[in-house]
Write a protein that holds these residues in place. Structure first.
Motif, short mmCIF file in Angstrom:
data_model
loop_
_atom_site.label_atom_id
_atom_site.label_comp_id
_atom_site.label_asym_id
_atom_site.label_seq_id
_atom_site.Cartn_x
_atom_site.Cartn_y
_atom_site.Cartn_z
N GLU A 184 -2.15 -4.47 7.73
CA GLU A 184 -3.52 -4.79 8.09
C GLU A 184 -3.57 -6.23 8.59
O GLU A 184 -3.04 -7.14 7.94
N GLY A 195 0.81 -1.21 0.00
CA GLY A 195 0.00 0.00 0.00
C GLY A 195 0.84 1.26 0.00
O GLY A 195 2.06 1.22 -0.10
N VAL A 203 -4.94 -2.60 12.43
CA VAL A 203 -3.63 -2.18 11.92
C VAL A 203 -2.59 -2.44 12.99
O VAL A 203 -2.76 -2.07 14.15
N ILE A 208 -0.77 2.74 5.53
CA ILE A 208 -0.64 1.28 5.56
C ILE A 208 0.27 0.82 4.42
O ILE A 208 0.00 1.09 3.25
N SER A 221 1.18 -2.56 3.95
CA SER A 221 0.81 -3.90 3.47
C SER A 221 -0.66 -4.16 3.77
O SER A 221 -1.07 -4.19 4.93
N TYR A 222 -1.43 -4.35 2.71
CA TYR A 222 -2.86 -4.58 2.87
C TYR A 222 -3.18 -6.06 3.04
O TYR A 222 -2.44 -6.93 2.60
#
Length: 231
Positions: free
Chosen positions: A140, A37, A118, A41, A43-44
């Motif tokens: 996330e 991302g 998160v 954030i 890393s989704y």
């Protein structure tokens, strides 16, 4: 044309269709990366078209294959790993690993916007063992405190003469898994209990009569595992 038909028939001789249904329960939060991302954030979470988290079939396959490879070093009889899992490229193996989806996923539709949390972390240098300068990141995560349960399936064809041995190999490897997903070393993706396996033999799918599938009892599989592992 007759020759082609004969080859197809011969190719199916000595094969047994197998399905292993899996039930996966996480202890708390887990993380399956759905891409990098930007902004807050980095890393989704991996999500399906409905916005719900799922377990990647390829990640599940990789984890099981890793434990299966370790078992093959302990039990010489477990030597069909490459045939079942493949060796990469066009050699994909005889077993197919479905994505893990939420049990009763319709119950989560109204919650999908609030399912993710998160978590913040920092990258550590493998050389110094200290945190890297400016390497703070956020990912996330999901899990709802261990309330989310996933189901998956492994299915394909095994050689009839090694079917029992290969089922024992797969189930033993699955039972060894203690965590799934990314960042397990930081406590993410740990399982509440060993993955539950329901093993069936016979045709599967929408076009097949479910009565043709035969359940293989857990006690019988346990005995196969003991035999292959030397008691």
């Amino acid at each position: 044309m007759k020759k082609v038909e004969n080859v197809e028939k011969v190719g199916k001789v000595g094969k047994v269709e197998i399905e292993i249904q899996l039930l996966i329960k996480f202890y708390d939060s887990f993380y399956f990366g759905g891409g990098t991302g930007r902004g807050e954030i980095q890393s989704y979470l991996l999500r399906d078209v409905h916005g719900l988290p799922y377990i990647s079939g390829s990640a599940l396959k990789g984890c099981i294959a890793e434990y299966a490879a370790a078992l093959s070093k302990l039990a010489p009889a477990f030597q069909n790993g490459n045939k079942m899992f493949g060796t990469g490229g066009i050699r994909q193996g005889s077993m197919f690993f479905e994505n893990g989806t939420l049990v009763a996923e319709s119950e989560y539709y109204d919650l999908r916007d609030s399912l993710a949390d998160v978590r913040t972390g920092v990258s550590i240098s493998r050389y110094t063992g200290a945190k890297k300068e400016g390497q703070l990141y956020t990912v996330e995560t999901c899990g709802m405190g261990g309330k989310m349960v996933f189901q998956s399936s492994i299915h394909g064809f095994l050689d009839a003469d090694t079917c029992q041995r290969d089922i024992a190999h797969l189930v033993a490897a699955i039972r060894l898994i203690y965590a799934l997903g990314g960042k397990c070393s930081s406590g993410l993706g740990w399982l509440q209990e060993p993955i539950a396996c329901c093993v069936k033999k016979g045709p599967r799918g929408y076009d097949a009569d479910s009565s043709q599938q035969q359940l293989i009892e857990t006690a019988e599989i346990d005995q196969w595992i003991r035999e292959q592992m030397g008691g």
